[in-house]
Write a protein that holds these residues in place. Structure first.
Motif, short mmCIF file in Angstrom:
data_model
loop_
_atom_site.label_atom_id
_atom_site.label_comp_id
_atom_site.label_asym_id
_atom_site.label_seq_id
_atom_site.Cartn_x
_atom_site.Cartn_y
_atom_site.Cartn_z
N GLY A 31 -4.79 7.53 -6.69
CA GLY A 31 -4.80 6.41 -5.76
C GLY A 31 -3.87 6.68 -4.59
N THR A 33 -2.19 5.24 -1.06
CA THR A 33 -1.83 4.06 -0.26
C THR A 33 -1.15 4.56 1.02
N ASP A 36 2.03 6.42 0.65
CA ASP A 36 1.96 7.82 0.25
C ASP A 36 1.88 8.76 1.45
N ILE A 112 0.20 -3.86 -5.15
CA ILE A 112 -0.06 -2.44 -4.90
C ILE A 112 1.27 -1.74 -4.65
N GLU A 119 -5.50 0.53 -1.82
CA GLU A 119 -5.30 1.78 -2.56
C GLU A 119 -6.68 2.31 -2.91
#
Length: 132
Positions: A31, A33, A36, A112, A119
């Motif tokens: 996942g 986001t 990241d 999240i 995500e």
């Protein structure tokens, strides 16, 4: 052979996991986001921009493995609030050929990681597996 790898353009995961796990047949992308992504903080709160940034990162990661968005088989999307699904869908659809969308799940996830609103997790067929 299974490979566990991280995208060198992104910060090392803050969780015990890898950005990508690759085997003979598939590329699994954890996942992603905006938190990241190194430039993701500026986009937080804008579902459309978060979706653009994440899908571009997914595309780049697949290209690193010789693939493309067309190789995606399944997508899992988590939205902080499902009231933004149409905003996200409008951007998401731009990344695929009309009528050739991956199988997909979209759920509401109010917490999240990293505070983002979107995500996206991906499973894609490997190009090398297709050629054999």
């Amino acid at each position: 052979m299974t490979t566990f790898t991280n995208d060198p353009t992104m910060p090392t995961p803050s969780f015990p996991g890898s950005h990508m796990v690759i085997d003979e047949n598939y590329v699994f992308i954890s996942g992603i986001t905006v938190s990241d992504l190194s430039n993701g903080q500026a986009a937080q709160g804008d579902v459309k921009e978060e979706t653009h940034l994440i899908m571009r990162a997914v595309s780049r990661m697949l290209e690193m493995e010789g693939g493309s968005l067309a190789d995606i088989m399944r997508v899992d999307i988590h939205l902080k609030d499902l009231k933004f699904i149409h905003d996200m869908d409008g951007v998401y659809a731009e990344f695929f050929e009309p009528g050739r969308y991956p199988a997909r799940t979209c759920t509401e996830s109010p917490n999240i990681c990293g505070g983002g609103h979107v995500e996206i997790t991906v499973m894609a067929k490997r190009q090398l597996a297709k050629e054999q």
